[in-house]
Motif scaffolding. Structure first.
Motif, PDB file in Angstrom:
ATOM      1  N   ALA A   3       0.585  -1.676   0.032  1.00 43.61           N
ATOM      2  CA  ALA A   3       0.130  -0.143  -0.154  1.00 43.61           C
ATOM      3  C   ALA A   3       0.897   1.866   0.214  1.00 43.61           C
ATOM      4  O   ALA A   3       1.827   1.256   0.583  1.00 43.61           O
ATOM      5  CB  ALA A   3      -1.386  -0.267   1.649  1.00 43.61           C
ATOM      6  N   ILE A   4       0.521   2.696  -0.905  1.00 42.00           N
ATOM      7  CA  ILE A   4       1.835   3.549  -0.473  1.00 42.00           C
ATOM      8  C   ILE A   4       0.767   4.664  -0.039  1.00 42.00           C
ATOM      9  O   ILE A   4      -0.604   4.802  -0.114  1.00 42.00           O
ATOM     10  CB  ILE A   4       1.502   3.775  -2.174  1.00 42.00           C
ATOM     11  CG1 ILE A   4       2.494   2.615  -2.902  1.00 42.00           C
ATOM     12  CG2 ILE A   4       2.511   4.886  -2.418  1.00 42.00           C
ATOM     13  CD1 ILE A   4       2.695   3.128  -4.042  1.00 42.00           C
ATOM     14  N   SER A   5       1.587   5.079   0.844  1.00 42.51           N
ATOM     15  CA  SER A   5       0.213   6.150   2.030  1.00 42.51           C
ATOM     16  C   SER A   5       0.383   7.874   0.493  1.00 42.51           C
ATOM     17  O   SER A   5       1.237   7.768  -0.347  1.00 42.51           O
ATOM     18  CB  SER A   5       1.023   6.744   2.985  1.00 42.51           C
ATOM     19  OG  SER A   5       0.719   7.519   3.380  1.00 42.51           O
ATOM     20  N   LEU A   6      -0.909   7.952   0.663  1.00 41.91           N
ATOM     21  CA  LEU A   6      -1.448   9.647   0.154  1.00 41.91           C
ATOM     22  C   LEU A   6      -1.145  10.256   1.065  1.00 41.91           C
ATOM     23  O   LEU A   6      -1.785  11.430   0.201  1.00 41.91           O
ATOM     24  CB  LEU A   6      -2.531   9.189  -1.094  1.00 41.91           C
ATOM     25  CG  LEU A   6      -1.996   8.190  -2.133  1.00 41.91           C
ATOM     26  CD1 LEU A   6      -3.612   7.912  -2.742  1.00 41.91           C
ATOM     27  CD2 LEU A   6      -1.016   8.043  -3.366  1.00 41.91           C
ATOM     28  N   GLY A   7      -1.103  10.347   2.408  1.00 40.70           N
ATOM     29  CA  GLY A   7      -0.893  11.280   3.022  1.00 40.70           C
ATOM     30  C   GLY A   7      -0.940  11.327   4.271  1.00 40.70           C
ATOM     31  O   GLY A   7      -1.281  10.237   4.558  1.00 40.70           O
ATOM     32  N   ASP A   8      -1.314  11.970   4.976  1.00 39.34           N
ATOM     33  CA  ASP A   8      -2.157  11.915   6.360  1.00 39.34           C
ATOM     34  C   ASP A   8      -3.035  11.470   6.804  1.00 39.34           C
ATOM     35  O   ASP A   8      -3.632  11.969   8.058  1.00 39.34           O
ATOM     36  CB  ASP A   8      -1.070  13.578   7.267  1.00 39.34           C
ATOM     37  CG  ASP A   8       0.061  13.379   7.317  1.00 39.34           C
ATOM     38  OD1 ASP A   8       0.664  12.553   6.828  1.00 39.34           O
ATOM     39  OD2 ASP A   8       1.056  14.540   7.109  1.00 39.34           O
ATOM     40  N   ASP A   9      -4.467  11.605   5.508  1.00 42.41           N
ATOM     41  CA  ASP A   9      -5.541  11.289   6.119  1.00 42.41           C
ATOM     42  C   ASP A   9      -5.911  10.236   5.738  1.00 42.41           C
ATOM     43  O   ASP A   9      -7.081   9.694   5.679  1.00 42.41           O
ATOM     44  CB  ASP A   9      -5.588  12.841   4.829  1.00 42.41           C
ATOM     45  CG  ASP A   9      -5.586  12.465   3.302  1.00 42.41           C
ATOM     46  OD1 ASP A   9      -5.344  10.655   3.310  1.00 42.41           O
ATOM     47  OD2 ASP A   9      -6.432  12.681   2.764  1.00 42.41           O
ATOM     48  N   GLY A  10      -5.136   9.181   5.560  1.00 42.74           N
ATOM     49  CA  GLY A  10      -5.115   7.694   6.293  1.00 42.74           C
ATOM     50  C   GLY A  10      -5.753   6.603   4.613  1.00 42.74           C
ATOM     51  O   GLY A  10      -6.666   6.507   4.301  1.00 42.74           O
ATOM     52  N   LEU A  74      -9.724   4.694   1.434  1.00 47.78           N
ATOM     53  CA  LEU A  74      -9.608   6.197   2.752  1.00 47.78           C
ATOM     54  C   LEU A  74     -10.296   5.676   3.629  1.00 47.78           C
ATOM     55  O   LEU A  74     -10.977   4.853   3.790  1.00 47.78           O
ATOM     56  CB  LEU A  74     -10.940   7.565   1.868  1.00 47.78           C
ATOM     57  CG  LEU A  74     -10.398   9.000   2.341  1.00 47.78           C
ATOM     58  CD1 LEU A  74      -8.898   9.072   2.904  1.00 47.78           C
ATOM     59  CD2 LEU A  74     -11.656   9.116   2.141  1.00 47.78           C
ATOM     60  N   ASP A  75      -9.222   5.918   4.907  1.00 44.25           N
ATOM     61  CA  ASP A  75      -9.397   4.549   6.386  1.00 44.25           C
ATOM     62  C   ASP A  75     -10.084   3.891   6.083  1.00 44.25           C
ATOM     63  O   ASP A  75     -11.121   2.833   6.647  1.00 44.25           O
ATOM     64  CB  ASP A  75     -10.858   5.663   6.965  1.00 44.25           C
ATOM     65  CG  ASP A  75     -10.178   7.438   7.477  1.00 44.25           C
ATOM     66  OD1 ASP A  75      -8.765   7.071   7.783  1.00 44.25           O
ATOM     67  OD2 ASP A  75     -10.899   8.301   7.505  1.00 44.25           O
ATOM     68  N   GLY A  76      -9.611   2.675   5.384  1.00 42.09           N
ATOM     69  CA  GLY A  76     -10.230   1.638   4.701  1.00 42.09           C
ATOM     70  C   GLY A  76     -10.350   0.841   3.898  1.00 42.09           C
ATOM     71  O   GLY A  76     -10.806  -0.509   4.031  1.00 42.09           O
ATOM     72  N   LYS A  77     -11.552   2.058   3.298  1.00 43.76           N
ATOM     73  CA  LYS A  77     -12.616   1.837   2.561  1.00 43.76           C
ATOM     74  C   LYS A  77     -12.836   2.161   1.628  1.00 43.76           C
ATOM     75  O   LYS A  77     -12.263   3.409   1.213  1.00 43.76           O
ATOM     76  CB  LYS A  77     -14.022   2.803   3.458  1.00 43.76           C
ATOM     77  CG  LYS A  77     -15.317   2.584   2.404  1.00 43.76           C
ATOM     78  CD  LYS A  77     -16.088   3.343   2.862  1.00 43.76           C
ATOM     79  CE  LYS A  77     -17.814   3.456   2.492  1.00 43.76           C
ATOM     80  NZ  LYS A  77     -17.761   3.927   3.164  1.00 43.76           N
TER      81      LYS A  77
END
Length: 191
Positions: A3-10, A74-77
């Motif tokens: 998984a590649i993080s796209l920022g601090d918003d999950g 987004l937040d696992g969804k």
């Protein structure tokens, strides 16, 4: 899987594969009318088997090195995704696209994810040209192309029949030197 993080918003970018069929179908059901305003993306996914079939087609494209599908969580969804279409390593040209359900809009998810895809296309795969095709009335999609530094090259008038209406399609593109210059300017301005 990665998984590649796209920022601090999950927000995360992950591969979207056939085993995600149930989650993909639930996502499409939540946003089908919104997602299909301009293109019939996922319209064959009416049940889990149909969703698996759509995802398998992209898995086969990845295996053949002609395209790939990546989900936006987004937040696992699962709330949308980005993809490579018409990926042609020999000619070094490809097309990218996206889709979102309403819960994913207004957050810059597609722009952030697309930067990852363009870095990969130009940096790792040696693409020379990346295209973006969007309905002329799809302002959010056109805004992503603008934010990515793409240039509008053409308008195909009334070429896309969808839901009983013929839509104009705008063709946007960015070339490798333009992308590298834009990324260098962005990195320089960050320091």
């Amino acid at each position: 899987m990665y998984a590649i993080s796209l920022g601090d918003d999950g927000a995360e970018l992950r591969p979207l594969e056939p085993w995600h069929a149930e989650e993909f179908l639930a996502h499409l059901e939540r946003g089908r009318d919104f997602i299909n305003q301009y293109v019939p993306f996922g319209s064959k996914a009416k049940d889990t088997a149909g969703a698996r079939e759509v995802l398998q087609r992209y898995a086969d494209m990845r295996a053949a090195d002609t395209g790939s599908l990546h989900g936006l969580w987004l937040d696992g969804k699962l709330v949308g995704g980005v993809l490579f279409l018409n990926f042609d390593a020999d000619s070094r040209n490809c097309e990218v696209g996206c889709w979102l359900e309403p819960a994913g809009t207004g957050r810059g998810l597609v722009t952030r994810a697309m930067r990852v895809l363009l870095d990969f296309a130009f940096g790792e795969r040696g693409m020379h040209r990346v295209e973006w095709h969007a309905a002329a009335a799809n302002e959010p999609s056109l805004n992503v192309a603008r934010r990515l530094g793409m240039s509008r090259e053409a308008v195909l008038r009334e070429n896309w029949p969808h839901k009983g209406v013929r839509h104009d399609t705008e063709i946007w593109a960015i070339l490798a030197p333009e992308w590298h210059d834009a990324r260098a300017r962005a990195t320089h301005s960050d320091h």
